[in-house]
Design a protein around this motif. Structure first.
Motif, short mmCIF file in Angstrom:
data_model
loop_
_atom_site.label_atom_id
_atom_site.label_comp_id
_atom_site.label_asym_id
_atom_site.label_seq_id
_atom_site.Cartn_x
_atom_site.Cartn_y
_atom_site.Cartn_z
N ASP A 1 12.34 -92.47 56.75
CA ASP A 1 11.87 -93.86 56.66
C ASP A 1 10.98 -94.13 57.86
OD1 ASP A 1 11.45 -96.57 56.52
OD2 ASP A 1 13.55 -97.11 56.20
N THR A 2 9.69 -94.31 57.62
CA THR A 2 8.74 -94.50 58.72
C THR A 2 9.08 -95.73 59.56
OG1 THR A 2 7.00 -93.45 57.42
CG2 THR A 2 6.28 -94.79 59.27
N ALA A 3 9.74 -96.71 58.99
CA ALA A 3 10.06 -97.93 59.73
C ALA A 3 11.16 -97.71 60.77
CB ALA A 3 10.48 -99.03 58.76
N GLN A 4 11.87 -96.58 60.67
CA GLN A 4 12.97 -96.30 61.59
C GLN A 4 12.49 -95.38 62.72
OE1 GLN A 4 15.84 -97.90 61.20
NE2 GLN A 4 14.98 -98.84 59.34
N TRP B 1 4.18 -80.36 46.47
CA TRP B 1 3.06 -80.60 45.56
C TRP B 1 2.63 -82.06 45.55
CZ3 TRP B 1 4.13 -77.45 40.43
CH2 TRP B 1 4.34 -76.11 40.76
N ARG B 2 3.61 -82.96 45.80
CA ARG B 2 3.31 -84.39 45.76
C ARG B 2 4.32 -85.14 46.61
NH1 ARG B 2 3.65 -89.48 43.90
NH2 ARG B 2 1.80 -90.37 42.86
N GLY B 3 3.86 -86.18 47.29
CA GLY B 3 4.77 -86.99 48.09
C GLY B 3 5.73 -87.78 47.22
N GLY C 1 9.18 -88.36 52.83
CA GLY C 1 7.88 -88.06 53.40
C GLY C 1 7.86 -86.90 54.37
N ALA C 2 8.90 -86.76 55.20
CA ALA C 2 8.93 -85.69 56.19
C ALA C 2 9.00 -84.32 55.52
CB ALA C 2 10.11 -85.88 57.15
N TYR C 3 9.90 -84.20 54.57
CA TYR C 3 10.08 -82.91 53.87
C TYR C 3 8.84 -82.57 53.05
CZ TYR C 3 12.31 -79.26 51.07
OH TYR C 3 12.62 -78.07 50.46
N GLN D 1 14.27 -93.96 41.50
CA GLN D 1 15.28 -92.94 41.77
C GLN D 1 15.96 -93.20 43.12
OE1 GLN D 1 16.06 -90.43 39.52
NE2 GLN D 1 14.68 -91.60 38.21
N PRO D 2 17.24 -92.86 43.24
CA PRO D 2 17.91 -92.98 44.55
C PRO D 2 17.20 -92.11 45.59
CG PRO D 2 19.51 -92.60 42.79
CD PRO D 2 18.16 -92.38 42.18
N ARG D 3 17.22 -92.56 46.84
CA ARG D 3 16.55 -91.84 47.91
C ARG D 3 17.44 -90.72 48.45
NH1 ARG D 3 12.32 -95.17 49.95
NH2 ARG D 3 11.52 -96.27 48.12
N LYS D 4 16.81 -89.69 49.00
CA LYS D 4 17.54 -88.61 49.64
C LYS D 4 18.20 -89.15 50.91
CE LYS D 4 17.00 -83.74 50.92
NZ LYS D 4 17.86 -83.26 49.81
N PRO D 5 19.45 -88.79 51.20
CA PRO D 5 20.14 -89.33 52.38
C PRO D 5 19.39 -89.00 53.67
CG PRO D 5 21.69 -88.24 50.92
CD PRO D 5 20.33 -87.91 50.41
N ARG D 6 19.26 -89.98 54.54
CA ARG D 6 18.67 -89.78 55.85
C ARG D 6 19.72 -89.22 56.80
NH1 ARG D 6 18.21 -94.78 57.71
NH2 ARG D 6 17.13 -94.02 59.58
N VAL D 7 19.26 -88.64 57.91
CA VAL D 7 20.17 -88.16 58.94
C VAL D 7 21.09 -89.30 59.37
CG1 VAL D 7 20.34 -87.31 61.31
CG2 VAL D 7 18.62 -86.36 59.76
N GLY D 8 22.38 -89.02 59.37
CA GLY D 8 23.35 -90.04 59.74
C GLY D 8 23.96 -90.76 58.56
#
Length: 279
Positions: free
Chosen positions: A98-101, A149-151, A156-158, A255-262
């Protein structure tokens, strides 16, 4: 008379040998009789693999983004075993973003170090040695992802790291086209590994690591420079890519988001301070 066939690859260097696909690749290559350098972060897991064929395995514990450490590993392997005919840059990490974090900027940096810098760091010392032997043949394999192949929202990082890897491999392939060194790009879809265990969304075409390893090695031996695992998920991704961006984004955003670190279900990223899990 039953003659034992020679391994398809005699001398192999494999990073990320501790993970799901890495372990499956290691076991398959060991079963084929290959000499194999097992690179990873967890000595116990590497030693367990090496115990399957102690006389043909070397164990190296290192961070793939550490160029000096990789050069030392390469020097040792080249001195004791010789030039590899297969180098697989498989080490990789994944996680939501999440770019905002502000904390997630460190996640992006570390993911780029492992997923993008790591393969270049892995190839560099072996490519240098191979260039000194013009007749030497070798396959350099980078394990990217269909996510490159696509964002995708929240990833975004992966996606950036794997998309960058695909372009890097494309460039390297062009540079080496006139040599006997071949460059392969592997784009898995969803594999049943720790990296996908915490995913909260549908994973079409979910593939077992051992099946992916067999298919991948067979495709490399056949000279297929672009490998998608499984193939049908590549066609699905290409079909979705035909949609207008706005429609594609709308579908993905649901779609649900991939879990962030933490967050619960997130996989740890080596070399990154891990915050307490958020329930």
């Amino acid at each position: 008379m039953n003659l034992k066939t020679a391994p398809r690859f005699r001398n192999v260097v494999l990073t990320g040998a501790c993970g799901g696909l890495g372990q499956a690749l290691a076991r398959e290559l060991i079963a084929q009789g290959s000499h194999i350098a097992l690179l990873g972060l967890h000595r116990t897991a590497l030693n367990e693999l090496a115990a399957l064929a102690p006389e043909k395995c070397g164990v190296y514990v290192l961070d793939v983004s550490n160029s000096q450490a990789m050069q030392e590993v390469a020097a040792d392997w080249l001195a004791h075993v010789g030039l590899p005919d297969l180098v697989i840059a498989n080490a990789g990490v994944a996680g939501g973003f999440d770019t905002a974090q502000a904390d997630d900027l460190a996640v992006l940096r570390r993911m780029l170090e492992i997923n993008l810098l790591g393969p270049a760091t892995t190839f560099q010392p072996f490519l240098q040695a191979l260039r000194q032997q013009p007749d030497a043949a070798c396959a350099l394999v980078g394990v990217a992802s269909i996510a490159g192949w696509r964002g995708m929202p929240g990833n975004g990082a992966y996606c950036a790291s794997k998309g960058g890897l695909i372009r890097y491999l494309q460039s390297l392939r062009a540079e080496l086209r006139t040599s006997r060194i071949r460059v392969y790009t592997v784009s898995p879809g969803y594999l049943r590994t720790n990296l996908t265990a915490g995913n909260r969304f549908a994973m079409p075409g979910l593939m077992e690591p051992h099946a992916a390893a067999k298919a991948m090695l067979q495709a490399i031996s056949q000279g297929r420079e672009h490998i998608v695992l499984p193939r049908r998920i590549g066609w699905l991704s290409r079909l979705l890519a035909c949609l207008p961006d706005a429609l594609h984004d709308k579908l993905l955003s649901k779609q649900p988001r991939k879990p962030r670190v933490g967050e619960a279900g997130a996989t740890a990223i080596p070399g990154l301070s891990q915050p307490p899990v958020k329930r």
